[in-house]
Structures are given as C-alpha cells and as structure tokens.
Design a protein around this motif. Sequence first.
Motif, PDB file in Angstrom:
ATOM      1  N   ASP A 145       9.337  -8.793  -1.804  1.00 38.75           N
ATOM      2  CA  ASP A 145       9.707  -8.718  -3.218  1.00 38.75           C
ATOM      3  C   ASP A 145       8.503  -8.514  -4.121  1.00 38.75           C
ATOM      4  N   GLN A 146       7.327  -8.877  -3.646  1.00 37.00           N
ATOM      5  CA  GLN A 146       6.122  -8.751  -4.461  1.00 37.00           C
ATOM      6  C   GLN A 146       5.295  -7.524  -4.106  1.00 37.00           C
ATOM      7  N   LEU A 147       5.822  -6.684  -3.216  1.00 37.61           N
ATOM      8  CA  LEU A 147       5.064  -5.520  -2.755  1.00 37.61           C
ATOM      9  C   LEU A 147       4.738  -4.562  -3.900  1.00 37.61           C
ATOM     10  N   LYS A 148       5.685  -4.397  -4.838  1.00 35.77           N
ATOM     11  CA  LYS A 148       5.466  -3.472  -5.941  1.00 35.77           C
ATOM     12  C   LYS A 148       4.375  -3.948  -6.890  1.00 35.77           C
ATOM     13  N   GLN A 149       4.031  -5.235  -6.833  1.00 37.53           N
ATOM     14  CA  GLN A 149       3.011  -5.785  -7.720  1.00 37.53           C
ATOM     15  C   GLN A 149       1.596  -5.577  -7.190  1.00 37.53           C
ATOM     16  N   LEU A 150       1.471  -5.094  -5.953  1.00 36.02           N
ATOM     17  CA  LEU A 150       0.145  -4.858  -5.382  1.00 36.02           C
ATOM     18  C   LEU A 150      -0.489  -3.638  -6.042  1.00 36.02           C
ATOM     19  N   ASP A 151      -1.738  -3.750  -6.409  1.00 34.44           N
ATOM     20  CA  ASP A 151      -2.427  -2.592  -6.977  1.00 34.44           C
ATOM     21  C   ASP A 151      -2.990  -1.727  -5.849  1.00 34.44           C
ATOM     22  N   PRO A 152      -3.408  -0.489  -6.114  1.00 30.76           N
ATOM     23  CA  PRO A 152      -3.907   0.412  -5.049  1.00 30.76           C
ATOM     24  C   PRO A 152      -5.038  -0.196  -4.229  1.00 30.76           C
ATOM     25  N   THR A 153      -5.904  -0.967  -4.880  1.00 28.42           N
ATOM     26  CA  THR A 153      -7.027  -1.573  -4.145  1.00 28.42           C
ATOM     27  C   THR A 153      -6.528  -2.568  -3.104  1.00 28.42           C
ATOM     28  N   GLN A 154      -5.517  -3.377  -3.481  1.00 32.26           N
ATOM     29  CA  GLN A 154      -4.970  -4.351  -2.543  1.00 32.26           C
ATOM     30  C   GLN A 154      -4.253  -3.670  -1.378  1.00 32.26           C
ATOM     31  N   LYS A 155      -3.561  -2.555  -1.650  1.00 32.15           N
ATOM     32  CA  LYS A 155      -2.907  -1.807  -0.570  1.00 32.15           C
ATOM     33  C   LYS A 155      -3.943  -1.209   0.374  1.00 32.15           C
ATOM     34  N   GLN A 156      -5.057  -0.743  -0.186  1.00 33.60           N
ATOM     35  CA  GLN A 156      -6.124  -0.223   0.664  1.00 33.60           C
ATOM     36  C   GLN A 156      -6.714  -1.331   1.525  1.00 33.60           C
ATOM     37  N   THR A 157      -6.813  -2.519   0.957  1.00 36.32           N
ATOM     38  CA  THR A 157      -7.312  -3.665   1.728  1.00 36.32           C
ATOM     39  C   THR A 157      -6.400  -3.953   2.914  1.00 36.32           C
ATOM     40  N   ILE A 158      -5.089  -3.896   2.691  1.00 39.47           N
ATOM     41  CA  ILE A 158      -4.138  -4.131   3.782  1.00 39.47           C
ATOM     42  C   ILE A 158      -4.271  -3.052   4.845  1.00 39.47           C
ATOM     43  N   ASP A 159      -4.399  -1.790   4.423  1.00 44.61           N
ATOM     44  CA  ASP A 159      -4.576  -0.690   5.387  1.00 44.61           C
ATOM     45  C   ASP A 159      -5.834  -0.893   6.222  1.00 44.61           C
TER      46      ASP A 159
END
Length: 463
Positions: free
Chosen positions: A94-108
């Motif tokens: 439910d909070q996935l849309k709140q992640l900013d691009p930097t945080q998504k890159q961190t997960i990748d």
Amino acid sequence: MLYPIGLFALAGLIIPVIIHLWNVKRGKTLKIGSIALMGESAKASSKSWHIKDWPLFILRCLLLVLIAFLLAQPYLKKTTAAKNRTGWVLLEKDQLKQLDPTQKQTIDSLLNLGFELHEFNLGFKQLTWKDTAITTDKRQLSYTSLFKQLNSQLPTHFPVYLFANHQLHNFDGDLPAIAFDLKWKTPISTDTLKNWISSFAGKNYQAQSSASLTSYKAVDGETSISLIDVLIYDPSGADRKYIEAALQAISDFTKRKINIKIWDENVKVQANVGFWLSDQAIDQKYLSKLKTGANLFTYAKGKTKVATTLLNLGSGAWGNYPTVQLYQSIIPVQLKGETIWSDGFGQAILSKETNENYHTYRFYTRFNPQWTDLVWSEQFVKALMPIMYADQDAIDFGFENNALDQRQLAQGQKELIQLNLSAVAEKSSISKPLQQLFWLLAFLVLIIERILSFRKQRKLNHV
C-alpha cells in the motif's frame, strides 16, 4: 513453533477414538441350557471392544494432528553460513506509490546484491517486482506484532531493509527489542496533512492531522445538541460521588451538558439515563421518571463472591492501560442479556438487556473501592460512555483510531532497541514457515479419508 499452545488441539484425538469404539461389534448370543429349579433358560452375550477400521481411524487421527500443527505454525530452522547471508527487503504494498525514485533504485541495488524482496505482512511472502502491482489483502497484524515475528524467524544480525512509515496507528503496545540488523527507510508522503469528519455524541467534528498532532473542532452549533438528563438513586451516598465525577469528565470532553438529579418520586424530569445504586428493587413510580428507550444502570442482587481477579472492560480498543482489579462480585441468579464486561474467569460483571421500554445494564459488583478499583482507573470514564451514549460505536467512543491519522512516532521512538549481542557466529539459522506443506498434507489426508469412508458406506448399504 510460533504458537506451541496450538498443540493443545491434540486433545481432540479422543474424538475418533470414541467414534470408532462406539461402533461396538455385537458378539454372538450364547444360549445356556435350562436347569431344573432355576427357571427358564438364560441368555448371555459377549461384546468385542476393539477398533474395526484401522485405516480410517489412523487417517482421522492424522488429520487432527495436522490441524494442531497448523495452529501451532511450525517452521524449519535452515542453517546457513554467515558469510553467505544477504538479507531481506521488506515493504508494504500500500505504501509502494510513496517511494521516491531514489528509494526504488536502492531496492533494485539490494536485489542485485542478492537480497530477497518480502511483503511486510503476515507470513512475509516472498515477492518479485511484478507481484507488487497486484493488490494484496489488508495487513492483518500491527507493526509491533510483525517485528516480534521477524525476531523469532530471522537469525541474529540478519540484514533487513524496511520501507514503511512511522505512523502511530500502525503500532500497538511497546516496541520490541530486536536482534536482527534493521535499516528503516520511510516513504516520502506528498500530503502530510489530512482532514476528515467524525461524529460523536450527536456532534460533528472536523479532524485535522499532521505528523505531530491530531486536533478536533466542532462544526455544529451548540443549539443542535440536546441536554442529557441523568437520575442517580443512592441512599447511602457512597457510590454517587464516583458517578458524578465521571459524568463531569464526560461532559467536559464532549462539550455536551449533562444535568444530574437525585432520583426520587418527586423529581420533575424525564431522564435519558438512570443509575440505580441500591440493592432494593426499583418501584414503578421511579421507572416512570425515565424516557422510553432510556439506559438504566442497576446494581444486581445475589450472593456475594470474594475472589481477586481482573475486570475485562471489552475489546482491545482501550489501549495499554493498567489492569483493573476486581475483589468482590455478585453471583448471577439468572443471567439475562449479553455480557458487556466480564471477570478473569469469563463470568459476567456487566450485562445488557433490551426491551421495548429500556436498555437495562446489570452490574454484578459495586463501585465501592472495596469491590473493585475501577473508579481509580483511567478507563472509568471511557467505560461509562457506552451507557451515556448508547447510539455510538462501542469500539472507540470518541477515542478513534483513524487510518488518515498522520501522527508518527516521536524521534526518540523511531529507532527500535537493538539487542547488544555478541558477534555473529560462523553459522546461523533462518526460519522457513511450513504452513503450506501442512495444508497440502491435511488436504490429501482429508480426500483419502472421504474416499475410504464413502466406500465403506456403500458396502454397508449393499449388505
């Protein structure tokens, strides 16, 4: 096992034993010849107490054993070399849309390093990025409970990156001390100010919530709020003072005026609520002073029981308050209506019965501190609100836990207490849940049991 208490379900094994022994094999009838001077011939029969159908008996016992293990939630300790461990990335969909691009890159980047992506929910299901696009079931446990489960499943110092917010409504109770290595990343919320309308006690409130504060402001005029008339009958005058103090606190909180009068036959009001704090029966001339549909709180009559236990005031919506002690209670002669409060043994302490005229609350103790310390508890005011406002939701009574509440943990609370353990050993273990395996086994056993039972029934029908 996460919940060893579930193994108590193994006591159910007595059921198939009783069922199979109940079908007693009828023995042969033995005729004993008549003997002179001893009357007519007598008959004797023998019975065989043994299990006839062992396959069905074993399958049914096995099914109950599997159910008990499912309740206990077993897991397998998998030993891994410490140097080969990577870690987990936990996130709430439910909070996935709140992640900013930097945080998504961190997960990748973490996934490329060998980290596993898991859902921050019951069972911690392993995910892929494709799975995150699928809506999930509502989170079943609070963050507090999920941290406790992680603590039991993950090895010491196991690396975990958590992407979740710090909002207060996600927690219950004290934050646990954890042994795994947690890196908590908070999603960025574009809107940190939320508004909603709440209704309580006949008034509407405009709620405004930020990270530090949730405030309520009445939006209705005072003229739209009716007066609440309350009658109190207490010949001794000992318990009346506790009720009056609690009602004054309720009035101050709700901003709704409460008019309190002594309950006698000459009072000139038609009351919304009546407190009959006496052992004597209520005369009809007193009942006539209550409005139709009023709430009547009355002391129950009966034999006194002395036993120190706890007073349970309902669901967990009361929060983390001190326990309420109960020292004496009344044994119900005939319990009527539903149980609202109970003692530590499940015995009713407050019951509610509704008829065409009144809602009657029967109290199986007394407000006197020699009976219970409820009147000294923080919960006393909240506990009386269902009686004062019967049309309200009994879950919160104005102390709501709204999903839009933006309040967050204080800065000092945001870092969970990490256990100061010794260095990680060369080998450690990680827990792998076995629920799926036990569900599959239980399903197969049930199918086989049904097939054998059906064949047995067909044979009996053809005999």
